[in-house]
Motif scaffolding. Structure first.
Motif, PDB file in Angstrom:
ATOM      1  N   PHE A  33       0.911  -1.572   0.059  1.00  0.00           N
ATOM      2  CA  PHE A  33      -0.165  -0.142  -0.108  1.00  0.00           C
ATOM      3  C   PHE A  33       0.482   1.291  -0.198  1.00  0.00           C
ATOM      4  CE2 PHE A  33      -3.167  -2.923   1.363  1.00  0.00           C
ATOM      5  CZ  PHE A  33      -4.371  -2.796   0.803  1.00  0.00           C
ATOM      6  N   ALA A  34       2.232   1.082   0.712  1.00  0.00           N
ATOM      7  CA  ALA A  34       2.644   2.526   0.809  1.00  0.00           C
ATOM      8  C   ALA A  34       3.576   2.397  -0.813  1.00  0.00           C
ATOM      9  CB  ALA A  34       4.231   2.199   1.459  1.00  0.00           C
ATOM     10  N   ALA A  35       4.043   1.596  -1.341  1.00  0.00           N
ATOM     11  CA  ALA A  35       4.463   2.070  -2.981  1.00  0.00           C
ATOM     12  C   ALA A  35       3.078   2.271  -4.327  1.00  0.00           C
ATOM     13  CB  ALA A  35       4.695   0.189  -3.533  1.00  0.00           C
ATOM     14  N   LYS A  36       1.945   1.600  -3.569  1.00  0.00           N
ATOM     15  CA  LYS A  36       1.020   2.125  -4.774  1.00  0.00           C
ATOM     16  C   LYS A  36       0.456   3.660  -3.836  1.00  0.00           C
ATOM     17  CE  LYS A  36      -2.870  -0.062  -5.433  1.00  0.00           C
ATOM     18  NZ  LYS A  36      -3.963  -0.546  -6.033  1.00  0.00           N
ATOM     19  N   THR A  37       0.146   4.297  -3.179  1.00  0.00           N
ATOM     20  CA  THR A  37       0.593   5.673  -2.612  1.00  0.00           C
ATOM     21  C   THR A  37       1.732   6.437  -2.829  1.00  0.00           C
ATOM     22  OG1 THR A  37      -0.234   5.326  -0.373  1.00  0.00           O
ATOM     23  CG2 THR A  37       0.032   7.357  -0.839  1.00  0.00           C
ATOM     24  N   ALA A  38       3.039   5.939  -3.085  1.00  0.00           N
ATOM     25  CA  ALA A  38       3.673   6.258  -3.973  1.00  0.00           C
ATOM     26  C   ALA A  38       3.337   7.066  -5.078  1.00  0.00           C
ATOM     27  CB  ALA A  38       5.128   6.186  -3.435  1.00  0.00           C
ATOM     28  N   MET A  39       3.447   5.526  -5.645  1.00  0.00           N
ATOM     29  CA  MET A  39       3.210   6.208  -7.352  1.00  0.00           C
ATOM     30  C   MET A  39       1.764   6.741  -7.878  1.00  0.00           C
ATOM     31  SD  MET A  39       5.580   4.014  -8.863  1.00  0.00           S
ATOM     32  CE  MET A  39       4.696   4.695 -10.550  1.00  0.00           C
ATOM     33  N   GLY A  40       1.060   6.841  -7.053  1.00  0.00           N
ATOM     34  CA  GLY A  40      -0.019   7.890  -7.380  1.00  0.00           C
ATOM     35  C   GLY A  40       0.143   9.271  -7.046  1.00  0.00           C
ATOM     36  N   VAL A  41       0.989  10.026  -5.766  1.00  0.00           N
ATOM     37  CA  VAL A  41       1.337  10.846  -5.653  1.00  0.00           C
ATOM     38  C   VAL A  41       2.098  11.081  -6.885  1.00  0.00           C
ATOM     39  CG1 VAL A  41       2.952  12.276  -4.150  1.00  0.00           C
ATOM     40  CG2 VAL A  41       1.285  10.497  -2.874  1.00  0.00           C
ATOM     41  N   TRP A  42       3.598  10.615  -7.205  1.00  0.00           N
ATOM     42  CA  TRP A  42       4.144  10.338  -8.148  1.00  0.00           C
ATOM     43  C   TRP A  42       3.287  10.610  -9.196  1.00  0.00           C
ATOM     44  CZ3 TRP A  42       5.917   8.371 -13.515  1.00  0.00           C
ATOM     45  CH2 TRP A  42       6.454   9.073 -13.656  1.00  0.00           C
ATOM     46  N   GLY A  45       1.551  14.288  -9.518  1.00  0.00           N
ATOM     47  CA  GLY A  45       2.992  16.078  -9.647  1.00  0.00           C
ATOM     48  C   GLY A  45       3.107  16.174 -11.034  1.00  0.00           C
ATOM     49  N   SER A  46       3.191  14.397 -11.802  1.00  0.00           N
ATOM     50  CA  SER A  46       4.178  14.155 -12.884  1.00  0.00           C
ATOM     51  C   SER A  46       2.828  15.054 -13.575  1.00  0.00           C
ATOM     52  CB  SER A  46       4.402  12.788 -12.988  1.00  0.00           C
ATOM     53  OG  SER A  46       4.577  13.370 -14.608  1.00  0.00           O
ATOM     54  N   ALA A  47       1.756  14.633 -14.021  1.00  0.00           N
ATOM     55  CA  ALA A  47       0.719  15.484 -14.834  1.00  0.00           C
ATOM     56  C   ALA A  47       0.231  16.402 -14.066  1.00  0.00           C
ATOM     57  CB  ALA A  47      -0.801  14.864 -14.408  1.00  0.00           C
TER      58      ALA A  47
END
Length: 58
Positions: A33-42, A45-47
């Protein structure tokens, strides 16, 4: 010398093993879940960065 209580030792060992396996399972889920959250934030931010650059360009 004290007499060993093998039944109690095995029972307590099984409880300890079950708790250790539960801790491992919780750690795996926490990392997932930490990896999923980090990817969502990334991705968010990228968009936002792409939108900002496009609006600044023209």
């Amino acid at each position: 010398m004290a007499r060993a209580n093998n039944g109690y030792i095995l029972e307590l060992g099984a409880v300890m093993m079950a708790i250790a396996l539960l801790q491992i399972e919780c750690a795996v889920f926490a990392v997932y879940f930490a990896a999923k959250t980090a990817m969502g934030v990334w991705f968010a931010g990228s968009a936002a960065l792409v939108r900002e650059r496009r609006s600044a360009a023209g």
